[in-house]
Design an enzyme around this catalytic site. Structure first.
Site, PDB file in Angstrom:
ATOM      1  N   HIS A 131     -31.108  12.934  50.633  1.00 47.81           N
ATOM      2  CA  HIS A 131     -32.115  13.537  51.488  1.00 47.81           C
ATOM      3  C   HIS A 131     -33.326  12.624  51.512  1.00 47.81           C
ATOM      4  CE1 HIS A 131     -30.508  17.271  52.966  1.00 47.81           C
ATOM      5  NE2 HIS A 131     -30.103  17.642  51.764  1.00 47.81           N
ATOM      6  N   ASP A 160     -36.515  10.864  56.812  1.00 45.07           N
ATOM      7  CA  ASP A 160     -35.912  11.706  57.852  1.00 45.07           C
ATOM      8  C   ASP A 160     -36.442  11.353  59.242  1.00 45.07           C
ATOM      9  OD1 ASP A 160     -34.368  13.085  56.076  1.00 45.07           O
ATOM     10  OD2 ASP A 160     -35.571  14.894  56.048  1.00 45.07           O
TER      11      ASP A 160
END
Length: 346
Positions: A131, A160
């Protein structure tokens, strides 16, 4: 008003943040986006209505089990009309589902097929889960951020958004331009980890010049210069000083009454200590008043609550379906961002 992506159709198999944010940009620029969601609950982001709304307003939704025998029959007409396909599974997943690039290209030869993943489709880390935080950790970016950064959880989702969404968006739009000229589609792969080093250009430049990475706190960008760092005020607030250019530094030194010999000194620790002493002598409000209207790059570090009036004055929405303000020019985006789709609502 004609929008730049009017008539462009997008199939979005992605979930959570990077892919949905990229297709949100495409949607607001006029594209018709259909979100393919897994039954029975759809995108995991639906667990938070506000987060889902921020990323998926204006899109359609098709709830479809991609492992079901009839899934390809249902998808085929959508693929035939799709200009762009975005997916965010681990490498190889779409191939196993019969939806890899070659299979999709056989149905729509000029498709632009964008895959977003963590570490690319080959190499020992291809199947590794990750992540935003782990990508920033793996690439060394977090350790280059300055004092305390390695023990701080950043709100800014650099990997991200900066390593996933923006590279995907830029490459998709370039591929559309290329297709308009050549008629050819293509496959694009975006590895979020690969997109992070560009956020540290000064560190990369120093490595290129000296053969060594800079010390964590040894560069101007991370507080290595007294001209560019955070200082604590008398009431415990922080003042961001970004006086990198000589004219700003001269104005700043004049306003805080820093002696000329210190202002011109190359002894960074001594100068920083002197500046810190002066800033610590007055509270944040006093310094904000002191710098108001002056040509210096200084600002009190605002809390999010304090920042709301500033953002509102800039026209950045903080409430309602358009609360995630995309940096698109007004004439390139929809006037109405559209409704948030219910699961399986076109």
């Amino acid at each position: 008003m004609t929008l730049p992506l009017d008539g462009i159709r997008v199939l979005d198999f992605s979930t959570l943040l990077p892919g949905p944010l990229a297709t949100l940009f495409l949607s607001e620029a006029g594209a018709e986006v259909t979100k393919i969601e897994r039954p029975p609950t759809g995108d995991p982001m639906r667990e938070s209505k506000t987060e889902f709304a921020a990323l998926n307003r204006g899109k359609g939704s098709l709830c479809l089990d991609l492992k079901a025998p009839d899934s390809m029959a249902r998808l085929r007409p959508l693929i035939q009309s799709a200009d762009i396909l975005v997916e965010q599974f681990r490498p190889g997943t779409m191939d196993r589902l019969g939806l890899g690039y070659d299979a999709v290209r056989a149905i729509r030869p000029d498709v632009i097929y964008c895959s977003i993943n963590g570490y690319g489709s080959d190499g020992p880390m291809a199947q590794r889960a990750g992540h935003d935080l782990t990508f920033a950790a793996e690439t060394g970016l977090m350790a280059l951020t300055g004092k305390g950064a390695t023990t701080t959880m950043p709100w800014a989702l650099t990997a991200d958004v900066g390593g996933g969404t923006y590279p995907a968006l830029v490459n998709i739009l370039l591929a559309l331009l290329r297709r308009a000229r050549t008629g050819d589609g293509m496959r694009i792969e975006i590895a979020m980890a690969d997109g992070l080093p560009v956020f540290a250009p000064y560190a990369l430049a120093e490595r290129q010049e000296t053969g060594k990475w800079p010390a964590v706190d040894g560069h101007l960008a991370t507080g290595g210069s007294p001209r560019y760092r955070l200082y604590t005020t008398a009431d415990g607030r922080q003042l961001a000083v970004a006086c990198a250019e000589p004219k700003f530094w001269a104005n700043f030194c004049r306003l805080i009454d820093l002696p000329a010999d210190l202002a011109a000194s190359g002894d960074a620790p001594r100068v920083a200590a002197a500046v810190a002493g002066r800033i610590a002598a007055q509270d944040a409000a006093s310094w904000e008043n002191c710098f108001s209207g002056e040509d210096v790059c200084c600002a009190i570090v605002r809390t999010p609550v304090e920042a709301e009036p500033f953002l509102a004055a800039r026209g950045v929405p903080l409430d309602g379906p358009g609360m995630l303000s995309l940096p698109l020019a007004r004439d390139l985006r929809r006037a109405d961002p559209g409704d948030v789709p219910e699961l399986n609502e076109s």
